[in-house]
Motif scaffolding. Structure first.
Motif, PDB file in Angstrom:
ATOM      1  N   UNK A   1      -6.865  15.604 -16.230  1.00 34.57           N
ATOM      2  CA  UNK A   1      -7.724  14.836 -15.312  1.00 34.57           C
ATOM      3  C   UNK A   1      -6.896  14.474 -14.077  1.00 34.57           C
ATOM      4  N   UNK A   2      -7.061  15.284 -13.044  1.00 36.87           N
ATOM      5  CA  UNK A   2      -6.188  15.236 -11.869  1.00 36.87           C
ATOM      6  C   UNK A   2      -6.249  13.890 -11.136  1.00 36.87           C
ATOM      7  N   UNK A   3      -7.284  13.130 -11.411  1.00 37.53           N
ATOM      8  CA  UNK A   3      -7.475  11.860 -10.693  1.00 37.53           C
ATOM      9  C   UNK A   3      -6.273  10.913 -10.851  1.00 37.53           C
ATOM     10  N   UNK A   4      -5.506  11.064 -11.916  1.00 38.27           N
ATOM     11  CA  UNK A   4      -4.272  10.263 -12.099  1.00 38.27           C
ATOM     12  C   UNK A   4      -3.109  11.191 -12.407  1.00 38.27           C
ATOM     13  N   UNK A   5      -1.971  10.970 -11.752  1.00 34.58           N
ATOM     14  CA  UNK A   5      -0.762  11.708 -12.145  1.00 34.58           C
ATOM     15  C   UNK A   5      -0.376  11.242 -13.550  1.00 34.58           C
ATOM     16  N   UNK A   6      -0.004  12.171 -14.449  1.00 39.50           N
ATOM     17  CA  UNK A   6       0.216  11.799 -15.857  1.00 39.50           C
ATOM     18  C   UNK A   6       1.234  10.674 -16.084  1.00 39.50           C
ATOM     19  N   UNK A   7       2.192  10.510 -15.174  1.00 39.82           N
ATOM     20  CA  UNK A   7       3.215   9.476 -15.424  1.00 39.82           C
ATOM     21  C   UNK A   7       2.793   8.091 -14.943  1.00 39.82           C
TER      22      UNK A   7
ATOM     23  N   UNK B   1       0.832  -1.208   0.000  1.00 43.10           N
ATOM     24  CA  UNK B   1       0.000   0.000   0.000  1.00 43.10           C
ATOM     25  C   UNK B   1       0.866   1.257   0.000  1.00 43.10           C
ATOM     26  N   UNK B   2       0.469   2.194  -0.847  1.00 35.47           N
ATOM     27  CA  UNK B   2       1.164   3.476  -0.916  1.00 35.47           C
ATOM     28  C   UNK B   2       0.173   4.536  -0.477  1.00 35.47           C
ATOM     29  N   UNK B   3       0.577   5.404   0.458  1.00 36.67           N
ATOM     30  CA  UNK B   3      -0.371   6.431   0.899  1.00 36.67           C
ATOM     31  C   UNK B   3       0.166   7.830   0.686  1.00 36.67           C
ATOM     32  N   UNK B   4      -0.792   8.756   0.472  1.00 41.27           N
ATOM     33  CA  UNK B   4      -0.483  10.183   0.407  1.00 41.27           C
ATOM     34  C   UNK B   4      -0.434  10.736   1.821  1.00 41.27           C
TER      35      UNK B   4
ATOM     36  N   UNK C   1       0.956  15.551  -6.742  1.00 46.37           N
ATOM     37  CA  UNK C   1       0.121  14.433  -7.173  1.00 46.37           C
ATOM     38  C   UNK C   1       0.919  13.160  -7.440  1.00 46.37           C
ATOM     39  N   UNK C   2       2.201  13.159  -7.035  1.00 46.51           N
ATOM     40  CA  UNK C   2       3.112  12.079  -7.431  1.00 46.51           C
ATOM     41  C   UNK C   2       2.910  10.732  -6.752  1.00 46.51           C
ATOM     42  N   UNK C   3       2.019  10.650  -5.756  1.00 47.08           N
ATOM     43  CA  UNK C   3       1.844   9.356  -5.086  1.00 47.08           C
ATOM     44  C   UNK C   3       1.276   8.286  -6.024  1.00 47.08           C
ATOM     45  N   UNK C   4       0.469   8.695  -6.994  1.00 49.90           N
ATOM     46  CA  UNK C   4      -0.036   7.714  -7.981  1.00 49.90           C
ATOM     47  C   UNK C   4       1.150   7.107  -8.728  1.00 49.90           C
ATOM     48  N   UNK C   5       2.076   7.977  -9.095  1.00 52.27           N
ATOM     49  CA  UNK C   5       3.261   7.520  -9.834  1.00 52.27           C
ATOM     50  C   UNK C   5       4.101   6.588  -8.954  1.00 52.27           C
ATOM     51  N   UNK C   6       4.273   6.947  -7.663  1.00 51.03           N
ATOM     52  CA  UNK C   6       4.998   6.068  -6.743  1.00 51.03           C
ATOM     53  C   UNK C   6       4.390   4.668  -6.780  1.00 51.03           C
ATOM     54  N   UNK C   7       3.046   4.608  -6.733  1.00 54.13           N
ATOM     55  CA  UNK C   7       2.382   3.297  -6.691  1.00 54.13           C
ATOM     56  C   UNK C   7       2.725   2.475  -7.928  1.00 54.13           C
ATOM     57  N   UNK C   8       2.714   3.110  -9.105  1.00 57.09           N
ATOM     58  CA  UNK C   8       2.977   2.296 -10.302  1.00 57.09           C
ATOM     59  C   UNK C   8       4.467   1.968 -10.418  1.00 57.09           C
ATOM     60  N   UNK C   9       5.336   2.826  -9.890  1.00 57.29           N
ATOM     61  CA  UNK C   9       6.772   2.499  -9.882  1.00 57.29           C
ATOM     62  C   UNK C   9       7.009   1.278  -8.977  1.00 57.29           C
TER      63      UNK C   9
ATOM     64  N   UNK D   1      16.951  10.489  -9.635  1.00 58.06           N
ATOM     65  CA  UNK D   1      18.028  11.448  -9.913  1.00 58.06           C
ATOM     66  C   UNK D   1      17.876  12.619  -8.930  1.00 58.06           C
ATOM     67  N   UNK D   2      18.635  13.674  -9.141  1.00 58.72           N
ATOM     68  CA  UNK D   2      18.612  14.773  -8.159  1.00 58.72           C
ATOM     69  C   UNK D   2      17.824  15.978  -8.655  1.00 58.72           C
ATOM     70  N   UNK D   3      16.853  15.757  -9.574  1.00 62.63           N
ATOM     71  CA  UNK D   3      16.050  16.917  -9.972  1.00 62.63           C
ATOM     72  C   UNK D   3      14.946  17.117  -8.937  1.00 62.63           C
ATOM     73  N   UNK D   4      15.294  17.893  -7.913  1.00 60.82           N
ATOM     74  CA  UNK D   4      14.386  18.105  -6.789  1.00 60.82           C
ATOM     75  C   UNK D   4      13.084  18.741  -7.278  1.00 60.82           C
ATOM     76  N   UNK D   5      11.978  18.250  -6.734  1.00 64.13           N
ATOM     77  CA  UNK D   5      10.680  18.787  -7.127  1.00 64.13           C
ATOM     78  C   UNK D   5      10.064  18.069  -8.310  1.00 64.13           C
ATOM     79  N   UNK D   6      10.875  17.373  -9.093  1.00 69.55           N
ATOM     80  CA  UNK D   6      10.339  16.599 -10.230  1.00 69.55           C
ATOM     81  C   UNK D   6      11.314  15.469 -10.551  1.00 69.55           C
ATOM     82  N   UNK D   7      11.675  14.728  -9.509  1.00 71.92           N
ATOM     83  CA  UNK D   7      12.724  13.709  -9.652  1.00 71.92           C
ATOM     84  C   UNK D   7      12.283  12.580 -10.584  1.00 71.92           C
ATOM     85  N   UNK D   8      13.267  12.023 -11.307  1.00 71.00           N
ATOM     86  CA  UNK D   8      12.987  10.915 -12.231  1.00 71.00           C
ATOM     87  C   UNK D   8      13.507   9.630 -11.598  1.00 71.00           C
ATOM     88  N   UNK D   9      12.672   8.578 -11.588  1.00 69.72           N
ATOM     89  CA  UNK D   9      13.113   7.331 -10.958  1.00 69.72           C
ATOM     90  C   UNK D   9      14.232   6.647 -11.725  1.00 69.72           C
TER      91      UNK D   9
END
Ligand code: ADP
Ligand code: ASP
Ligand code: MG
Length: 457
Positions: free
Chosen positions: A264-270, A33-36, A207-215, A157-165
């Motif tokens: 559509x904010x319901x999903x983070x685009x990534x 489980x991943x939580x916001x 909104x990045x928690x959705x992305x965390x879940x899929x990662x 990576x170290x792009x703070x605020x919009x880090x890439x896995x």
């Protein structure tokens, strides 16, 4: 194994946490489980950071005191007594985290400077708290819950605020998730944050928690991703603003990604991208109506209607660059795109004429520097407070009459940009912010209400 993700509203108070723990328990042992952060906490943290930067440390500390109080109130509901011996681990974590946060804020206010790195250290606190404390509450109600610190697994990576896995490294680090899952534990992690190669905390963006879940799902070999939120799936348009919007039974990966990308904010685009990699179905479900089937997102759908949904994004900016020569000279476009590349800002929509190019961007950050650079190439015009509206669907180019019907519904609104054709999946227009909701409502009425086709959605 399933990966579930619960958003801010789903985590808003103790009653919501009980509900979340119930859903996890019913999903079965081994669930990840991943939580916001609890609703409002990330905004409060960002505000505290800004207030500290402006030198008002006392005000910033009163915000963090509020965050501490709201988490204590949740613990009160689970443990009854603030001094209960089995609450000590939760109390210590809460106190230590708030202390650490206050130290960061002191640093920010002393220096009068807020770097993206400090901002990530501060804004990630919400998820660090909610995930750890949810585990303690889970244990209290008898669950075999285990906390895994996302900073240890979600390497970026170290792009703070919009880090890439760093996907290969995350897959290695996810061994700990797989091991706990195989033992039948309930693993709980915070969304939104990870850490870079030096172990410094990073975040994936709002909104990045959705992305965390899929990662995590990709890395740990999950076979299903469930995004639990406050609406029953992806709707034909944002149900908070558009009357008669309804939940869509099935969407393809492409359609869902396009909808998310266009607002559509319901999903983070990534979110969809890791799912596509291993064909993992994604379900969007309602925490407050768990029996509603929600939306299933998979590689393809049986949908027959060309238009599946209408997304919109307000507060975007249109930038128009008029070439200083009479015609768009060779090299002009590449110079323009080099500027966006240099500042690492992505452009959503592009249209060109003989002498000019118009583009939309949705981030205000770095805009001044971009404009400075563009002024070396041509005359720059900026139109703020614009809204991007996108019809998203399938085979839009092959279907006759879509554009006619769309423009008919938009006839009373001035349209600044129109784009169709680069993909078969969307037709987009830009209108004034103030016209956006009414324009989307008109489109929605035309495509979904006046021609109801629920069997196709
Ligand atoms: P969470 O906190 O669970 O991540 P968000 O607030 O990020 O939830 O996303 C859920 C919200 O997305 C909904 O409350 C809704 O207002 C908004 N939304 C925008 N477009 C859509 C859409 N097409 N379908 C469903 N919800 C949408
Ligand atoms: N808490 C973060 C935010 O509000 C991430 C998330 O909820 O997805 O942006
Ligand atoms: Mg969200």
């Amino acid at each position: 194994m399933k990966v579930l993700k619960f958003g801010g509203t789903s985590m808003r108070n103790a009653e919501a946490w009980k509900n979340v723990l119930n859903i996890i328990n019913n999903t079965g042992a081994g669930t990840v489980t991943v939580v916001s952060a609890t609703s409002g906490t990330t905004n409060a943290l960002l505000q505290a950071a800004e207030v500290a930067r402006s030198g008002k440390l006392e005000d910033a500390l009163s915000i963090t005191a509020g965050i501490k109080a709201s988490h204590n109130a949740i613990l009160d509901e689970f443990f009854g007594n603030a001094d209960a011996p089995d609450r000590k681990i939760a109390n210590d974590h809460l106190n230590d985290t708030i202390k650490k946060l206050d130290t960061y804020l002191l640093g920010v206010s002393t220096l009068g400077e807020l770097t993206p790195k400090s901002l990530d250290a501060i804004s990630s606190t919400g998820e660090q708290l909610s995930s750890f404390l949810l585990v303690e509450c889970g244990k209290k109600v008898g669950m075999n819950a285990v906390w895994v610190d996302s900073a240890e697994v979600l390497k970026t990576d170290s792009s703070f605020g919009e880090a890439k896995p760093n996907f290969p490294l995350v897959a290695e680090r996810a061994e700990i998730i797989r091991a706990h899952s195989n033992e039948g534990a309930f693993i709980i992690l915070g969304g939104f944050y990870g850490s870079d190669s030096n172990g410094v905390v990073t975040t994936l963006g709002r909104g990045g928690s959705d992305y965390s879940a899929s990662i995590f799902a990709l890395a740990s070999g999950a076979d299903v991703i469930e995004i639990w939120t406050d609406v029953s799936g992806m709707f034909t348009s944002d149900p908070r603003f558009i009357k008669h919007a309804f939940s869509i039974k099935e969407l393809s990966f492409n359609e869902a990604a396009e909808l998310a990308y266009f607002g559509a904010k319901v999903l983070h685009p990534a979110t969809i991208q890791p799912a596509v990699e291993r064909n993992i179905p994604v379900y969007v479900k309602n925490t407050f109506e768990p029996n509603h089937p929600g939306t299933r997102i998979f590689s393809d759908t049986l949908a027959e209607t060309p238009v599946r949904a209408i997304a919109f994004k307000k507060d975007i900016t249109v930038i128009t660059i008029i070439s200083s020569r009479m015609l768009l000279a060779w090299g002009f476009l590449s110079k323009v795109f080099d500027v966006f590349n240099k500042h690492q800002v992505s452009v959503d929509l592009v249209t060109t004429s003989e002498v000019s190019i118009s583009m939309t961007v949705d981030k205000k950050a770095r805009l001044d520097k971009i404009i400075d650079d563009l002024e070396n190439i041509g005359t720059v015009k900026i139109y703020e407070n614009q809204a991007l509206i996108s019809l998203v669907g399938k085979d839009l180019l092959k279907s006759k009459g879509i554009a006619a019907q769309a423009f008919n519904s938009l006839s009373k609104f001035p349209i600044r940009m129109i784009s169709q054709g680069s993909s078969d999946n969307n037709l987009s227009v830009v209108v004034e912010n103030d016209d956006a909701i009414e324009a989307v409502q008109n489109l929605h009425d035309a495509f979904f209400v006046n021609q109801p086709t629920p069997e196709n959605v």
